[in-house]
Design an enzyme around this catalytic site. Structure first.
Site, PDB file in Angstrom:
ATOM      1  N   CYS A   1       1.295  -0.923   0.257  1.00 15.96           N
ATOM      2  CA  CYS A   1      -0.324  -0.070  -0.159  1.00 15.96           C
ATOM      3  C   CYS A   1       0.851   1.049   0.274  1.00 15.96           C
ATOM      4  O   CYS A   1       0.645   2.745  -0.831  1.00 15.96           O
ATOM      5  CB  CYS A   1      -0.698  -0.229   1.264  1.00 15.96           C
ATOM      6  SG  CYS A   1      -2.485  -1.172   1.400  1.00 15.96           S
ATOM      7  N   THR A   2       2.357   1.380   0.977  1.00 20.71           N
ATOM      8  CA  THR A   2       2.924   2.470   0.817  1.00 20.71           C
ATOM      9  C   THR A   2       3.128   2.921  -0.148  1.00 20.71           C
ATOM     10  O   THR A   2       3.554   4.321  -1.251  1.00 20.71           O
ATOM     11  CB  THR A   2       3.514   2.656   1.768  1.00 20.71           C
ATOM     12  OG1 THR A   2       2.999   2.563   3.394  1.00 20.71           O
ATOM     13  CG2 THR A   2       4.424   2.919   1.797  1.00 20.71           C
TER      14      THR A   2
END
Length: 153
Positions: free
Chosen positions: A44-45
């Site tokens: 996600c990051t």
């Protein structure tokens, strides 16, 4: 899941600062609605940093990025500060995953949103969608192609 060519379900969620953000308030411009599982997680990051680093692509097509997870606004504020995100991170915290459910991307077994993206045009119509399997990041080039296709209809 909402159909391509159909109206995007409207919603209002708090951003990382606790401010209300309503999807329909972006009518007249395009929206890239990005659901992701959790703040501070690896894939996600990586995906959100890629969006952050390529915001000019979205701005050039009059597109606003809205990123949605089931995290609280407090977690999202810390996440945005740590990673330097300037776009809205929206908290689909309560009712837990309600907006993700409306878009058909809530995984009830794990209690998180799947990696789903919806590109919504200026009239509120869904023009592109993708849902990636767990563990697979989305491709920025697909966003580029979908955004380039807006306005050709």
């Amino acid at each position: 899941m909402p159909a391509l060519g159909g109206q995007a379900p409207d919603f209002e969620l708090a951003n990382q600062y606790g401010e209300p953000v309503r999807l329909s308030s972006f009518r007249g411009g395009n929206v890239v609605l990005v659901f992701y599982p959790f703040a501070f997680s690896g894939i996600c990051t990586g995906e959100l940093c890629e969006l952050r680093d390529n915001l000019a692509l979205f701005e050039a097509t009059d597109a606003t990025v809205l990123a949605v997870s089931v995290d609280s606004k407090f977690s999202l504020r810390a996440y945005a500060a740590q990673e330097g995100y300037t776009f809205d991170l929206l908290a689909d915290f309560w009712p837990h995953g309600g907006v993700a459910r409306a878009y058909g991307v809530f995984d009830a077994d794990s209690g998180m949103a799947q990696r789903g993206t919806f590109i919504i045009d200026a009239a509120g119509v869904i023009r592109y969608s993708v849902v990636n399997p767990r563990g697979q990041a989305r491709d920025l080039q697909e966003y580029r192609a979908a955004l380039a296709g807006l306005g050709r209809d």
